[in-house]
Design an enzyme around this catalytic site. Structure first.
Site, mmCIF file in Angstrom:
data_model
loop_
_atom_site.group_PDB
_atom_site.id
_atom_site.type_symbol
_atom_site.label_atom_id
_atom_site.label_comp_id
_atom_site.label_asym_id
_atom_site.label_seq_id
_atom_site.Cartn_x
_atom_site.Cartn_y
_atom_site.Cartn_z
ATOM 1 N N ILE A 121 3.104 15.779 6.230
ATOM 2 C CA ILE A 121 3.663 15.575 5.169
ATOM 3 C C ILE A 121 4.693 16.973 4.801
ATOM 4 O O ILE A 121 5.805 16.928 4.372
ATOM 5 C CB ILE A 121 2.981 15.452 4.276
ATOM 6 C CG1 ILE A 121 2.139 13.994 4.300
ATOM 7 C CG2 ILE A 121 3.628 15.248 2.611
ATOM 8 C CD1 ILE A 121 1.153 13.435 3.286
ATOM 9 N N GLY A 143 0.936 -1.155 -0.003
ATOM 10 C CA GLY A 143 0.047 -0.115 0.163
ATOM 11 C C GLY A 143 0.847 1.153 0.021
ATOM 12 O O GLY A 143 1.919 1.451 -0.386
ATOM 13 N N ASP A 152 -7.137 4.155 6.848
ATOM 14 C CA ASP A 152 -7.418 5.596 6.175
ATOM 15 C C ASP A 152 -8.807 5.553 5.651
ATOM 16 O O ASP A 152 -9.217 6.758 5.640
ATOM 17 C CB ASP A 152 -6.282 5.818 5.153
ATOM 18 C CG ASP A 152 -4.969 5.946 5.777
ATOM 19 O OD1 ASP A 152 -4.545 6.099 7.115
ATOM 20 O OD2 ASP A 152 -4.130 6.703 5.065
ATOM 21 N N CYS A 174 1.868 3.026 2.752
ATOM 22 C CA CYS A 174 2.878 3.102 3.700
ATOM 23 C C CYS A 174 4.296 2.468 2.985
ATOM 24 O O CYS A 174 5.385 3.355 2.866
ATOM 25 C CB CYS A 174 2.536 2.227 4.788
ATOM 26 S SG CYS A 174 3.954 2.078 5.858
ATOM 27 N N HIS A 186 21.417 3.559 32.338
ATOM 28 C CA HIS A 186 22.226 4.870 32.019
ATOM 29 C C HIS A 186 23.487 4.331 31.382
ATOM 30 O O HIS A 186 23.956 3.206 31.492
ATOM 31 C CB HIS A 186 22.978 5.239 33.285
ATOM 32 C CG HIS A 186 23.784 6.553 33.298
ATOM 33 N ND1 HIS A 186 23.308 7.718 32.868
ATOM 34 C CD2 HIS A 186 25.157 6.326 33.429
ATOM 35 C CE1 HIS A 186 24.338 8.569 32.911
ATOM 36 N NE2 HIS A 186 25.434 7.921 33.096
ATOM 37 N N GLU A 200 1.068 27.802 4.747
ATOM 38 C CA GLU A 200 0.115 27.154 5.554
ATOM 39 C C GLU A 200 -0.896 28.291 6.011
ATOM 40 O O GLU A 200 -0.803 29.190 6.444
ATOM 41 C CB GLU A 200 0.851 26.612 6.903
ATOM 42 C CG GLU A 200 0.067 26.170 7.905
ATOM 43 C CD GLU A 200 -1.231 24.999 7.629
ATOM 44 O OE1 GLU A 200 -0.831 24.157 7.151
ATOM 45 O OE2 GLU A 200 -2.511 25.367 7.608
HETATM 46 P P1 NAD Z 1 -2.390 17.360 7.470
HETATM 47 O O1 NAD Z 1 -3.763 17.513 7.838
HETATM 48 O O2 NAD Z 1 -1.449 16.996 8.757
HETATM 49 O O3 NAD Z 1 -2.019 18.827 6.987
HETATM 50 C C1 NAD Z 1 -2.344 19.531 6.035
HETATM 51 C C2 NAD Z 1 -2.229 20.986 6.201
HETATM 52 O O4 NAD Z 1 -2.577 21.746 4.855
HETATM 53 C C3 NAD Z 1 -3.037 21.503 7.233
HETATM 54 O O5 NAD Z 1 -2.254 22.068 8.182
HETATM 55 C C4 NAD Z 1 -3.887 22.762 6.453
HETATM 56 O O6 NAD Z 1 -4.247 23.655 7.285
HETATM 57 C C5 NAD Z 1 -3.160 23.042 5.293
HETATM 58 N N1 NAD Z 1 -3.809 23.521 4.055
HETATM 59 C C6 NAD Z 1 -5.106 22.892 3.618
HETATM 60 N N2 NAD Z 1 -5.447 23.641 2.579
HETATM 61 C C7 NAD Z 1 -4.555 24.729 2.232
HETATM 62 C C8 NAD Z 1 -4.486 25.914 1.545
HETATM 63 N N3 NAD Z 1 -5.414 26.136 0.560
HETATM 64 N N4 NAD Z 1 -3.581 26.806 1.594
HETATM 65 C C9 NAD Z 1 -2.461 26.639 2.635
HETATM 66 N N5 NAD Z 1 -2.712 25.509 3.553
HETATM 67 C C10 NAD Z 1 -3.454 24.616 3.369
HETATM 68 O O7 NAD Z 1 -2.033 16.318 6.133
HETATM 69 P P2 NAD Z 1 -0.722 15.824 5.493
HETATM 70 O O8 NAD Z 1 0.309 16.642 5.897
HETATM 71 O O9 NAD Z 1 -1.243 16.054 3.983
HETATM 72 O O10 NAD Z 1 -0.792 14.297 5.762
HETATM 73 C C11 NAD Z 1 -1.920 13.576 5.433
HETATM 74 C C12 NAD Z 1 -2.088 12.471 6.554
HETATM 75 O O11 NAD Z 1 -1.075 11.657 6.241
HETATM 76 C C13 NAD Z 1 -2.363 12.872 7.709
HETATM 77 O O12 NAD Z 1 -3.504 12.268 8.505
HETATM 78 C C14 NAD Z 1 -1.027 12.590 8.376
HETATM 79 O O13 NAD Z 1 -1.152 12.328 9.823
HETATM 80 C C15 NAD Z 1 -0.683 11.129 7.350
HETATM 81 N N6 NAD Z 1 0.716 11.185 7.590
HETATM 82 C C16 NAD Z 1 1.321 10.642 8.647
HETATM 83 C C17 NAD Z 1 2.955 10.792 8.824
HETATM 84 C C18 NAD Z 1 3.371 10.298 9.899
HETATM 85 O O14 NAD Z 1 2.845 9.643 10.749
HETATM 86 N N7 NAD Z 1 4.791 10.643 10.281
HETATM 87 C C19 NAD Z 1 3.543 11.047 7.587
HETATM 88 C C20 NAD Z 1 3.019 11.500 6.557
HETATM 89 C C21 NAD Z 1 1.572 11.634 6.359
#
Ligand code: NAD
Length: 464
Positions: free
Chosen positions: A182, A42, A308, A44, A440, A201
Site C-alpha cells: 500500500i 467489499g 482476508d 476491493c 512478436h 519503513e
Molecule cells: P504490508 O504488510 O505489505 O506492509 C506494511 C509495512 O509497514 C511493513 O513493511 C512493515 O514493516 C511496516 N511497518 C509496520 N509498523 C511500522 C512502524 N511502526 N514504523 C514503520 N514501518 C512499519 O501491508 P500493507 O501495505 O498495509 O498492505 C496490507 C495488505 O493488503 C497486504 O496483505 C497486502 O498484500 C494487501 N494489499 C495488496 C495489494 C495488491 O495486491 N496490489 C494492494 C494493497 C494491499
C-alpha cells in the site's frame, strides 16, 4: 421476529470472496443468502484495488502525456483536475458494484443488508431481527486497516487508505508509514500528483517480500520522482507541529523526524471479525485470523472461512479462489485450496509482479537453482511502447529446469505474470517455455527470452 428463511448456504460479507462464493454456489444449484452491511464489492471494489488502480491509471496517463513529445506529439504540460480524476474513479467503482448487484440478481442470490452474527452452526441473525437458517455458513468478512499503538496515531490528518481515497484535494506533503504494497502504490500516485512524499519503513528495505534486484530497480525510479525513502526507521510517535504533522522515528543513527500535511498509516491489515460471535462458537483462531484447513473449513462443522479474515494471503483473487473452494466443499464436492502459485501484483509505476519462489526462499529450502533474466530494454515491443525499463527474471530448479518462480518489474508486469503463474502451477520447465511460440512483437517475448537464458542465453541480448 419474522419466520427464519431457509438456505443451503449463508455467506457473511459481499467482497470478492463472498460474492464470488455466492455466485459459484448458485451455479451449483444452491439456495444462497449473502449478508452485507455496507455496499456490495467489499474493500476491493469500494476502498481498495479498484479505486486505487483507477488513480494509478490516471497517473500513467500523466506520464504518457509528459513523454508524448518523444513521439512527436506536442500536447503541453498535463494539468490534473483532482475532482474529475476522483469522480471518474467513483464512476468506475459504481459501475463495477452495479455489475455485482446484477450478477447476484441473475444468480438468484438473496442479498440481506445488515450485520450478520452467527447464533449457532446453521443459524445467522441479520441484525436487528431477521434470521436465516443455512446448512453451511461461509465467513468472508475481510479485513480493516491496521492501527499502530503509538502516540498520535489518531490525531486528525493521520489517515488510512479508507480516508485518503475520500479527500477532495491532494495534500502538499504526505508521510507514509509503512513501505509495503500500500505504501509504495500510494507513494507512486501522490508523487505524480506533485505531493512531497516520504516513506518511513521500519525494516531494512521497502517491499520485503519482493526480490532484492527488483527493489533495487524500483527505488531510483521512486527517488527520481522526489519520493524520500527512510528504511530501518521504526515510527515511535506522531505529533502536531504548527500546521503540520511530525512523524518521529528511531534509526541506527538515533532519533529523526519528518513532517507532512497528512500521514498515511499503511502498516498492514487486520482480519475483521467484530460482532460475528466467534468466541461463543469456540471458533479456533490463529492470532487475529480465523484458522481453516485447505478445504476452508473452520474447526466447527458447517462453518467455513475465506479471504482476508483467514489472514493467509490478503489478496482479492485468493479470496475469490478460496470462496469457490469453500462452497464446493459445502455442497458435497471435494476441493482443496492450493496456494503454491499465487500471483502477487504491485501496481506501482512501473508495475511489479511475482509468483512462486524467490532466490531467498529457494536458498532457505536448500534447492539448487539457476537464475536468468531478460531486460525490457532489449524487447522490441517495450521500445515501441516507450516503456523499456525493468526485466523478467526466472528462478528454475538447476537440475530439472522446473520453473520455481517468476519475478517481473516493468510495464504491465501484472498482466505478464499470468504466463509465469501457469508455468509454476503446471510445473512447467524452462524448456517448455522455450519451445512455446510467443507472438512478436509483444511483451511476453521477454518471458520466452528469459527462459532461453536458462540454456545458451537469450537471442536478443548478448553480452559484448
Ligand atoms: P504490508 O504488510 O505489505 O506492509 C506494511 C509495512 O509497514 C511493513 O513493511 C512493515 O514493516 C511496516 N511497518 C509496520 N509498523 C511500522 C512502524 N511502526 N514504523 C514503520 N514501518 C512499519 O501491508 P500493507 O501495505 O498495509 O498492505 C496490507 C495488505 O493488503 C497486504 O496483505 C497486502 O498484500 C494487501 N494489499 C495488496 C495489494 C495488491 O495486491 N496490489 C494492494 C494493497 C494491499
Amino acid at each position: 421476529m419474522a419466520e427464519p428463511q431457509n438456505f443451503d448456504i449463508a455467506i457473511l460479507g459481499g467482497g470478492p470472496g463472498g460474492y464470488v462464493a455466492a455466485l459459484r454456489a448458485s451455479q451449483l444449484g444452491a439456495r444462497v443468502a449473502l449478508v452485507e452491511k455496507d455496499r456490495l464489492g467489499g474493500t476491493c471494489l469500494n476502498r481498495g484495488c479498484i479505486p486505487t488502480k483507477a488513480l494509478v491509471r490516471g497517473m500513467e496517463i500523466v506520464l504518457e502525456v509528459q513523454h508524448a513529445g518523444e513521439f512527436g506529439i506536442d500536447v503541453g504540460q498535463p494539468e490534473i483536475d483532482f475532482h474529475r480524476l476522483t469522480t471518474r474513479m467513483r464512476r468506475v467503482v459504481d459501475s463495477l458494484v452495479g455489475g455485482v448487484e446484477q450478477l447476484l440478481k441473475a444468480g438468484k442470490v438473496t442479498v440481506f443488508t445488515g450485520s450478520g452474527r452467527i447464533i449457532s452452526p446453521g443459524r445467522v441473525l441479520v441484525e436487528p431481527e431477521r434470521e436465516i437458517n443455512a446448512k453451511s455458513i461461509v465467513i468472508a468478512t475481510g479485513s480493516v486497516p491496521a492501527r499502530i499503538p503509538i502516540p498520535g496515531a489518531s490525531i486528525p490528518g493521520v489517515v488510512t487508505t479508507d480516508e485518503l481515497l475520500q479527500i477532495e484535494s491532494p495534500p502538499k506533503s504526505l508521510v507514509i508509514i509503512g513501505g509495503g504494497v500500500i505504501g509504495v502504490e500510494f507513494a507512486c500516485i501522490f508523487a505524480i500528483l506533485d505531493t512531497k512524499v516520504t516513506i518511513v519503513e521500519m525494516l531494512p528495505t521497502i517491499l520485503l517480500q519482493v526480490e532484492d534486484d527488483v527493489v533495487r530497480r524500483l527505488v531510483p525510479l521512486l527517488k527520481a520522482r522526489g519520493v524520500e525513502i527512510n528504511v530501518g526507521a521504526a515510527v515511535k510517535e506522531i505529533k502536531q507541529s504548527n500546521e503540520l504533522l511530525e512523524v518521529v522515528f528511531d534509526t541506527s543513527q538515533g532519533q529523526r523526524s519528518v513532517q507532512g500535511e497528512m500521514v498515511l498509516l499503511a502498516v498492514g491489515r487486520w482480519p475483521y471479525v467484530d460482532g460475528l460471535g466467534l468466541s461463543e462458537l469456540n471458533i479456533k483462531m490463529n492470532r487475529r485470523a480465523i484458522a481453516t484447513n485447505e478445504r476452508m473449513e473452520t474447526n466447527v462443522e458447517g462453518i467455513y472461512a475465506i479471504g482476508d479474515v483467514t489472514g493467509q494471503r490478503m489478496l482479492a483473487h485468493v479470496a475469490s479462489y478460496q470462496g469457490e473452494v469453500a462452497v464446493e466443499n459445502a455442497l458435497g464436492h471435494r476441493r482443496e485450496a492450493d496456494l503454491s502459485a499465487v500471483p502477487d501484483c504491485i501496481f506501482s509505476i512501473p508495475e511489479i509482479a511475482q509468483v512462486g519462489l524467490g532466490e531467498k526462499e529457494a536458498k532457505e529450502k536448500g534447492i539448487s537453482y539457476k537464475v536468468s533474466r531478460f531486460p525490457f530494454s532489449s524487447s522490441a515491443r517495450a521500445q515501441i511502447q516507450g516503456e523499456s525499463s525493468g526485466f523478467v527474471k526466472l528462478v528454475c530448479e538447476a537440475e530439472s529446469g522446473r520453473v520455481l518462480g517468476v519475478h517481473i518489474i516493468g510495464h504491465r508486469a501484472t498482466d505478464l505474470i499470468a504466463e509465469g503463474t501457469l508455468a509454476v502451477k503446471l510445473g512447467a520447465r524452462a524448456r517448455d517455455i522455450v519451445e512455446t511460440i510467443h507472438a512478436h512483437p509483444t511483451f511476453p517475448e521477454a518471458f520466452h527470452e528469459a527462459a532461453m537464458g536458462q540454456f545458451e542465453g537469450p537471442i536478443h541480448f548478448q553480452r559484448l
